[in-house]
Enzyme design. Structure first.
Site, PDB file in Angstrom:
ATOM      1  N   CYS A 263      51.392  42.544  39.219  1.00 11.74           N
ATOM      2  CA  CYS A 263      51.899  41.487  40.104  1.00 11.74           C
ATOM      3  C   CYS A 263      50.879  40.415  40.460  1.00 11.74           C
ATOM      4  O   CYS A 263      51.064  39.251  40.109  1.00 11.74           O
ATOM      5  CB  CYS A 263      52.442  42.118  41.384  1.00 11.74           C
ATOM      6  SG  CYS A 263      54.084  42.785  41.163  1.00 11.74           S
ATOM      7  N   LYS A 266      49.497  37.912  37.618  1.00 12.40           N
ATOM      8  CA  LYS A 266      50.508  37.044  36.978  1.00 12.40           C
ATOM      9  C   LYS A 266      51.214  36.177  38.015  1.00 12.40           C
ATOM     10  O   LYS A 266      51.588  35.045  37.729  1.00 12.40           O
ATOM     11  CB  LYS A 266      51.497  37.860  36.137  1.00 12.40           C
ATOM     12  CG  LYS A 266      52.454  38.719  36.931  1.00 12.40           C
ATOM     13  CD  LYS A 266      53.900  38.554  36.501  1.00 12.40           C
ATOM     14  CE  LYS A 266      54.796  39.472  37.277  1.00 12.40           C
ATOM     15  NZ  LYS A 266      55.922  38.873  37.917  1.00 12.40           N
TER      16      LYS A 266
HETATM   17  C1  UDX Z   1      51.113  43.970  45.143  1.00 11.90           C
HETATM   18  C2  UDX Z   1      51.523  43.545  46.568  1.00 11.90           C
HETATM   19  O1  UDX Z   1      50.684  44.208  47.518  1.00 11.90           O
HETATM   20  C3  UDX Z   1      52.980  43.870  46.801  1.00 11.90           C
HETATM   21  O2  UDX Z   1      53.375  43.433  48.092  1.00 11.90           O
HETATM   22  C4  UDX Z   1      53.805  43.169  45.736  1.00 11.90           C
HETATM   23  O3  UDX Z   1      55.168  43.364  45.898  1.00 11.90           O
HETATM   24  C5  UDX Z   1      53.356  43.632  44.352  1.00 11.90           C
HETATM   25  O4  UDX Z   1      51.964  43.337  44.192  1.00 11.90           O
HETATM   26  P1  UDX Z   1      50.471  46.241  43.923  1.00 11.90           P
HETATM   27  O5  UDX Z   1      50.390  45.459  42.656  1.00 11.90           O
HETATM   28  O6  UDX Z   1      51.144  47.564  43.925  1.00 11.90           O
HETATM   29  O7  UDX Z   1      51.197  45.386  45.072  1.00 11.90           O
HETATM   30  O8  UDX Z   1      48.966  46.466  44.380  1.00 11.90           O
HETATM   31  P2  UDX Z   1      48.094  46.226  45.691  1.00 11.90           P
HETATM   32  O9  UDX Z   1      48.010  47.454  46.470  1.00 11.90           O
HETATM   33  O10 UDX Z   1      48.486  44.987  46.387  1.00 11.90           O
HETATM   34  O11 UDX Z   1      46.661  45.986  44.977  1.00 11.90           O
HETATM   35  C6  UDX Z   1      46.488  44.926  44.047  1.00 11.90           C
HETATM   36  C7  UDX Z   1      45.100  44.949  43.471  1.00 11.90           C
HETATM   37  O12 UDX Z   1      44.154  44.582  44.461  1.00 11.90           O
HETATM   38  C8  UDX Z   1      44.649  46.314  42.925  1.00 11.90           C
HETATM   39  O13 UDX Z   1      43.984  46.118  41.711  1.00 11.90           O
HETATM   40  C9  UDX Z   1      43.699  46.822  44.003  1.00 11.90           C
HETATM   41  O14 UDX Z   1      42.712  47.687  43.487  1.00 11.90           O
HETATM   42  C10 UDX Z   1      43.091  45.522  44.514  1.00 11.90           C
HETATM   43  N1  UDX Z   1      42.634  45.627  45.901  1.00 11.90           N
HETATM   44  C11 UDX Z   1      43.529  45.842  46.900  1.00 11.90           C
HETATM   45  C12 UDX Z   1      41.284  45.455  46.187  1.00 11.90           C
HETATM   46  O15 UDX Z   1      40.460  45.226  45.277  1.00 11.90           O
HETATM   47  N2  UDX Z   1      40.886  45.528  47.490  1.00 11.90           N
HETATM   48  C13 UDX Z   1      41.759  45.744  48.511  1.00 11.90           C
HETATM   49  O16 UDX Z   1      41.313  45.768  49.685  1.00 11.90           O
HETATM   50  C14 UDX Z   1      43.127  45.908  48.212  1.00 11.90           C
END
Ligand code: UDX
Length: 433
Positions: A263, A266
Site C-alpha cells: 500500500c 504504491k
Molecule cells: C498501511 C496503512 O497503515 C493502512 O491504513 C492502509 O489501509 C494500508 O497500508 P500496511 O501496509 O498493513 O498498512 O502496513 P503499516 O503497518 O502501515 O506499515 C507500513 C510500512 O511502514 C511497513 O513496511 C512498516 O515496517 C513500516 N513502518 C511502520 C515503519 O518503518 N515504522 C513505523 O513506525 C511503522
C-alpha cells in the site's frame, strides 16, 4: 442485506468475512479459482489473525459463499468493489485495468436498483467515472447508485481494524446510497465509531491522504535518523521525545529501513501521479519516496562495510523477509530488496523469516532460504536484522555468538539493545544510530 464482494484479496476476503459476521448474506467473487476454493472451505489464503475463524463461521452458517462466476452477485442489493489497483508496470500511476474490466462485466447484470460501493484505492475522480459507466450501461440506469468507502486496514490487524475501525468514511452524493451504507454498517455505527459522510472525491482521497501522511512521517523520522548518525545523537531517544508531544503522538515513529508493502509505496506514487495530472506540484511526495528508498541503499552500504568490503567472500544472513512483522506479505519488502541487492553484489545470502519464506521464495527464487533460525545464523559473517519480528528482538547474543563465524550485526529496525550485544562481543551497526 444481500451483499456481494467483488475481488477477494486481503481487503475483499476480510471485508466479506466481517460483513457476514454482521449478519449480512454475502457472496464473494474472484477470478482466481484456487483462492475461491480455499475461501469456500472457510480458510484464508494468506496469514491474517482471526480471519480463518470468521470465514469458517460465515461459510458454516450458510451466510457466506464464494464463487468464480460474477453472475453469482446478480441478486445483491449492495456490491463492494475490492479489486487490486497495483502500480502500473511502466509508471507510478495506479493500474485500474482490473477495476474497469470488472465494472464493464458487472454493469449489464445490474437489473435492479442497487448501490455499487468502491473500496479499492483509486485516483481521485475515478468514482464519478464509475458512476457514469454503470448508469449508462446498466439496464436500470440511474437506479444504480455509486458510493466510495475507503478501507484503512493494516495487514496483520485487518480483522480488528474492520470490526473496530477508527472511523468509517462514506463518499455518497445520494440519499439512497447513504442510507444503504448506514444499514450495512449499522452495528459499527451503533458502537459509536465516527461515521463520516463526504462527497465521492473526498472519500477517494481519504485513503491516499492517510497513507501519504504516514509515509511522510516515516521518511521524516528516517531523515532525522541520518542526521543523528552523523551528529552522534540517538534517534531512538529522539523519537521518544517527539512522541511525548501530544500534537505529534508516539505511533508510527519507528525509524529504520523504511516502509514497504502493498500500500504505502504504491499509494504515494499514484497520489503524486494523479496530483501532477491535476497540475499540482508533488516535490514533497517525491522527497518522501527518495528518503525511504535511500534507507535501503544505506543498509546495503552498511552491510558491505560490516564485512570489511569483502562482500563476495561473505556469508550474510538476512533476518526477515516480510515487509513488516506480523505479516507473510513480501510485496515491496525492504528486507528482501536489501537481500536481493547484496546477492547481486556477489554475497552468499541466506534469508530467514518466521512466516514469509514461501512467499519470499516465489518472489525471489534466486535467494537461499533457511526456515530454522539457528541454521540460518550458523557460520554467518554478518547478521542483518531487517524485519522487526519479536523472535529477533528475543535473540540471545551470547548463545548466538557461538553459532556465527564473525559476531557482526546490522540492526536495520533498531530492535536490539546495542550495549547488550556489544558486551557479548558483537560489532553492532545500525540505521539511525
Ligand atoms: C498501511 C496503512 O497503515 C493502512 O491504513 C492502509 O489501509 C494500508 O497500508 P500496511 O501496509 O498493513 O498498512 O502496513 P503499516 O503497518 O502501515 O506499515 C507500513 C510500512 O511502514 C511497513 O513496511 C512498516 O515496517 C513500516 N513502518 C511502520 C515503519 O518503518 N515504522 C513505523 O513506525 C511503522
Amino acid at each position: 442485506m444481500r451483499v456481494s464482494v467483488l475481488g477477494t484479496g486481503y481487503l475483499g476476503a476480510t471485508h466479506a468475512a466481517c460483513l457476514s459476521a454482521w449478519g449480512h448474506e454475502v457472496v464473494g467473487v474472484d477470478t482466481d479459482p484456487d483462492r475461491i476454493e480455499t475461501l469456500a472451505s472457510g480458510r484464508a489464503p494468506f496469514r491474517e489473525p482471526g480471519l480463518d475463524e470468521l470465514l469458517s463461521a460465515g461459510v458454516q452458517s450458510g451466510r457466506l459463499s464464494f464463487h468464480t462466476r460474477l453472475d453469482a452477485a446478480r441478486e445483491a442489493d449492495v456490491h463492494f468493489v475490492c479489486v487490486g489497483t497495483p502500480q502500473c508496470r511502466d509508471g507510478s500511476a495506479a493500474d485500474l485495468s482490473a477495476l474497469w474490466h470488472l465494472l464493464r462485466a458487472l454493469a449489464p447484470m445490474l437489473e435492479r436498483p442497487c448501490v455499487v460501493v468502491g473500496r479499492s484505492t483509486v485516483p481521485v475522480g475515478t468514482a464519478r467515472a464509475v458512476r457514469e459507466l454503470l448508469q449508462c450501461s446498466s439496464p436500470v440506469g440511474s437506479q444504480v447508485q455509486v458510493a466510495w468507502n475507503p478501507e484503512f486496514l493494516r495487514e496483520g490487524r485487518a480483522v480488528a481494524d474492520s470490526l473496530h475501525p477508527d472511523r468509517l468514511v462514506v463518499g455518497a452524493e445520494d440519499n439512497a446510497a447513504q442510507a444503504c451504507l448506514r444499514e450495512v454498517y449499522a452495528q459499527v455505527v451503533a458502537a459509536g465509531v465516527p461515521y463520516l459522510v463526504t462527497d465521492l472525491a473526498t472519500a477517494e482521497l481519504a485513503k491516499v491522504a492517510a497513507n501519504t501522511m504516514l509515509a511522510a512521517r516515516l521518511s521524516l523520522v528516517n531523515l532525522l535518523g541520518e542526521v543523528c548518525e552523523v551528529a552522534d545523537a540517538n534517534v531512538a531517544d529522539l523519537v521518544t521525545v517527539l512522541g511525548h508531544d501530544a500534537r505529534i503522538g508516539a505511533q508510527f515513529l519507528q525509524p529504520g529501513l523504511g516502509f514497504g508493502g502493498g500500500c504505502l509505496p504504491k499509494d504515494i506514487r499514484a497520489f503524486a501521479a494523479r496530483a501532477e495530472e491535476l497540475g499540482v506540484g508533488t516535490e514533497l511526495v517525491g522527497a518522501v519516496d527518495t528518503v525511504n528508498m535511500r534507507q535501503r541503499d544505506r543498509a546495503v552500504d552498511k552491510a558491505i562495510r560490516l564485512v570489511d568490503g569483502d562482500v563476495t567472500e561473505a556469508r550474510i544472513t538476512v533476518l526477515g523477509a516480510a515487509f513488516k512483522a506480523g505479516s507473510d506479505d513480501v510485496r515491496d519488502s525492504p528486507a528482501l530488496d536489501v537481500a536481493g541487492r547484496l546477492h547481486a553484489h556477489g554475497a552468499n545470502v541466506t534469508v530467514h523469516d518466521p512466516q514469509a519464506l514461501a512467499n519470499a521464495a516465489r518472489a525471489h527464487p534466486d535467494l537461499c532460504y533457511q526456515p530454522d533460525l539457528d541454521g540460518a545464523c550458523r557460520d554467518a559473517d554478518a547478521l542483518l536484522l531487517l524485519t522487526d519480528w519479536d523472535d529477533y528482538r528475543a535473540l540471545d547474543p551470547v548463545a548466538l555468538r557461538q553459532l556465527v563465524r564473525s559476531p557482526r550485526v546490522l540492526d536495520g529496525r533498531l530492535a536490539l539493545d546495542p550495549a547488550k550485544w556489544r558486551a557479548a562481543g558483537w560489532t553492532v551497526a545500525a540505521l539511525g544510530r
